[in-house]
Scaffold this motif. Structure first.
Motif, PDB file in Angstrom:
ATOM      1  N   ASP A  73      26.384 -20.660  -2.344  1.00  0.00           N
ATOM      2  CA  ASP A  73      27.277 -20.085  -3.353  1.00  0.00           C
ATOM      3  C   ASP A  73      27.108 -18.575  -3.246  1.00  0.00           C
ATOM      4  O   ASP A  73      26.142 -18.014  -3.755  1.00  0.00           O
ATOM      5  CB  ASP A  73      26.883 -20.573  -4.757  1.00  0.00           C
ATOM      6  CG  ASP A  73      27.707 -19.889  -5.856  1.00  0.00           C
ATOM      7  OD1 ASP A  73      28.650 -19.142  -5.514  1.00  0.00           O
ATOM      8  OD2 ASP A  73      27.406 -20.104  -7.043  1.00  0.00           O
ATOM      9  N   ASP A 117      19.199 -14.654  -0.691  1.00  0.00           N
ATOM     10  CA  ASP A 117      20.179 -13.591  -0.954  1.00  0.00           C
ATOM     11  C   ASP A 117      19.694 -12.286  -0.333  1.00  0.00           C
ATOM     12  O   ASP A 117      18.491 -12.061  -0.182  1.00  0.00           O
ATOM     13  CB  ASP A 117      20.347 -13.399  -2.467  1.00  0.00           C
ATOM     14  CG  ASP A 117      21.094 -14.557  -3.115  1.00  0.00           C
ATOM     15  OD1 ASP A 117      21.750 -15.322  -2.376  1.00  0.00           O
ATOM     16  OD2 ASP A 117      21.020 -14.685  -4.346  1.00  0.00           O
ATOM     17  N   ASN A 145      22.512 -23.473  -7.919  1.00  0.00           N
ATOM     18  CA  ASN A 145      22.560 -22.421  -6.898  1.00  0.00           C
ATOM     19  C   ASN A 145      23.264 -21.166  -7.429  1.00  0.00           C
ATOM     20  O   ASN A 145      23.377 -20.180  -6.728  1.00  0.00           O
ATOM     21  CB  ASN A 145      23.237 -22.915  -5.609  1.00  0.00           C
ATOM     22  CG  ASN A 145      24.721 -23.181  -5.775  1.00  0.00           C
ATOM     23  OD1 ASN A 145      25.245 -23.048  -6.877  1.00  0.00           O
ATOM     24  ND2 ASN A 145      25.383 -23.566  -4.702  1.00  0.00           N
ATOM     25  N   ASP A 146      23.726 -21.238  -8.683  1.00  0.00           N
ATOM     26  CA  ASP A 146      24.471 -20.118  -9.257  1.00  0.00           C
ATOM     27  C   ASP A 146      23.500 -19.098  -9.869  1.00  0.00           C
ATOM     28  O   ASP A 146      23.608 -18.743 -11.040  1.00  0.00           O
ATOM     29  CB  ASP A 146      25.445 -20.661 -10.316  1.00  0.00           C
ATOM     30  CG  ASP A 146      26.497 -19.628 -10.686  1.00  0.00           C
ATOM     31  OD1 ASP A 146      26.652 -18.642  -9.941  1.00  0.00           O
ATOM     32  OD2 ASP A 146      27.152 -19.801 -11.737  1.00  0.00           O
ATOM     33  N   VAL A 147      22.555 -18.670  -9.075  1.00  0.00           N
ATOM     34  CA  VAL A 147      21.481 -17.784  -9.552  1.00  0.00           C
ATOM     35  C   VAL A 147      21.398 -16.587  -8.617  1.00  0.00           C
ATOM     36  O   VAL A 147      21.544 -16.732  -7.394  1.00  0.00           O
ATOM     37  CB  VAL A 147      20.126 -18.541  -9.559  1.00  0.00           C
ATOM     38  CG1 VAL A 147      18.972 -17.604  -9.880  1.00  0.00           C
ATOM     39  CG2 VAL A 147      20.158 -19.697 -10.549  1.00  0.00           C
ATOM     40  N   ASN A 148      21.200 -15.412  -9.212  1.00  0.00           N
ATOM     41  CA  ASN A 148      21.001 -14.209  -8.404  1.00  0.00           C
ATOM     42  C   ASN A 148      19.528 -14.133  -8.005  1.00  0.00           C
ATOM     43  O   ASN A 148      18.687 -13.719  -8.785  1.00  0.00           O
ATOM     44  CB  ASN A 148      21.406 -12.979  -9.224  1.00  0.00           C
ATOM     45  CG  ASN A 148      21.162 -11.696  -8.466  1.00  0.00           C
ATOM     46  OD1 ASN A 148      20.820 -11.715  -7.283  1.00  0.00           O
ATOM     47  ND2 ASN A 148      21.331 -10.568  -9.135  1.00  0.00           N
ATOM     48  N   TRP A 149      19.239 -14.540  -6.760  1.00  0.00           N
ATOM     49  CA  TRP A 149      17.840 -14.579  -6.307  1.00  0.00           C
ATOM     50  C   TRP A 149      17.278 -13.181  -6.076  1.00  0.00           C
ATOM     51  O   TRP A 149      16.075 -13.016  -5.887  1.00  0.00           O
ATOM     52  CB  TRP A 149      17.706 -15.444  -5.052  1.00  0.00           C
ATOM     53  CG  TRP A 149      18.107 -16.857  -5.323  1.00  0.00           C
ATOM     54  CD1 TRP A 149      19.202 -17.500  -4.835  1.00  0.00           C
ATOM     55  CD2 TRP A 149      17.450 -17.781  -6.194  1.00  0.00           C
ATOM     56  NE1 TRP A 149      19.266 -18.774  -5.341  1.00  0.00           N
ATOM     57  CE2 TRP A 149      18.200 -18.969  -6.176  1.00  0.00           C
ATOM     58  CE3 TRP A 149      16.304 -17.730  -6.988  1.00  0.00           C
ATOM     59  CZ2 TRP A 149      17.839 -20.089  -6.915  1.00  0.00           C
ATOM     60  CZ3 TRP A 149      15.945 -18.842  -7.726  1.00  0.00           C
ATOM     61  CH2 TRP A 149      16.716 -20.004  -7.680  1.00  0.00           C
ATOM     62  N   TYR A 158      22.834  -7.838  -5.983  1.00  0.00           N
ATOM     63  CA  TYR A 158      23.174  -8.860  -4.982  1.00  0.00           C
ATOM     64  C   TYR A 158      24.234  -8.355  -4.008  1.00  0.00           C
ATOM     65  O   TYR A 158      25.238  -7.772  -4.416  1.00  0.00           O
ATOM     66  CB  TYR A 158      23.698 -10.120  -5.700  1.00  0.00           C
ATOM     67  CG  TYR A 158      24.332 -11.120  -4.768  1.00  0.00           C
ATOM     68  CD1 TYR A 158      23.550 -11.906  -3.926  1.00  0.00           C
ATOM     69  CD2 TYR A 158      25.715 -11.281  -4.716  1.00  0.00           C
ATOM     70  CE1 TYR A 158      24.126 -12.819  -3.056  1.00  0.00           C
ATOM     71  CE2 TYR A 158      26.304 -12.198  -3.862  1.00  0.00           C
ATOM     72  CZ  TYR A 158      25.504 -12.962  -3.024  1.00  0.00           C
ATOM     73  OH  TYR A 158      26.076 -13.862  -2.160  1.00  0.00           O
ATOM     74  N   SER A 161      24.673 -13.739   0.973  1.00  0.00           N
ATOM     75  CA  SER A 161      23.720 -14.859   1.109  1.00  0.00           C
ATOM     76  C   SER A 161      23.570 -15.293   2.562  1.00  0.00           C
ATOM     77  O   SER A 161      24.553 -15.341   3.314  1.00  0.00           O
ATOM     78  CB  SER A 161      24.188 -16.063   0.286  1.00  0.00           C
ATOM     79  OG  SER A 161      24.338 -15.700  -1.065  1.00  0.00           O
TER      80      SER A 161
END
Ligand code: ABN
Length: 175
Positions: A73, A117, A145-149, A158, A161
């Motif tokens: 994502d 990311d 998976n909708d997370v800003n790593w 960000y 990916s």
């Protein structure tokens, strides 16, 4: 029979004359320690002869359909100056990630993919790809998976990916 007895006696005496009890004990000790240490020597026990497919092998890494992106994502780094498994220059790879399992169409096996990311410059904006296989709503943060790593990186900004193969999945029986 006497001849054999004499032969053994002679050779036993000659060995006894040439060696000491201490030497015998030393040799036995070394053999004991050696046999205990050998199983501890480093061996790649988990080694699987199967090679991880790190090279682009099937499909186009700048297309969202590419097999490694099954659970991604985000913007594909392959369209943003990086590659499917490396960040564009000037960005930093997040140390924490979302993990997925994708099937490689070439060998039909599942691979564990880490979606790291790339962080440090504003979002790339090209090749947005949302495949979401195995994704769960954000309230299940451990499965989303909708997370800003990048929140785990030096910069939380960000950019894009990547999809890095980190392991071989279990073999599955054909359905
Ligand atoms: N892991 C990609 C991403 C980045 C920011 C916000 C949502 C998802």
């Amino acid at each position: 029979m006497k001849f054999i007895d004499r032969l053994f006696e002679k050779s036993a005496r000659s060995v006894a004359q040439r060696s000491s009890r201490r030497g015998l004990l030393k040799g036995l000790g070394a053999a004991l320690v050696g046999s205990a240490v050998i199983p501890l020597l480093p061996v790649a026990r988990a080694a699987d002869n199967h090679k991880l497919p790190q090279d682009a092998d099937a499909g186009d890494p700048s297309s969202c359909d590419y097999w490694r992106y099954c659970a991604v994502d985000g913007f594909l780094c392959a369209c943003c100056g990086g590659t499917y498994n490396s960040c564009p220059p000037g960005t930093e790879m997040s140390p924490i990630t979302w993990i997925g399992t994708c099937r490689n169409p070439v060998d039909g096996r599942n691979y564990v993919i880490s979606y790291n990311d790339c962080c440090g410059t504003t979002q790339c904006g090209t090749c947005l790809c949302q495949r979401d296989e195995g994704d769960r709503p954000l309230y299940r943060a451990d499965k989303s998976n909708d997370v800003n790593w990048c929140l785990g990186a030096k910069s939380s900004v960000y950019h894009c990916s990547t999809a890095v193969v980190v392991g071989l999945g279990f073999k599955q029986d054909k359905e």
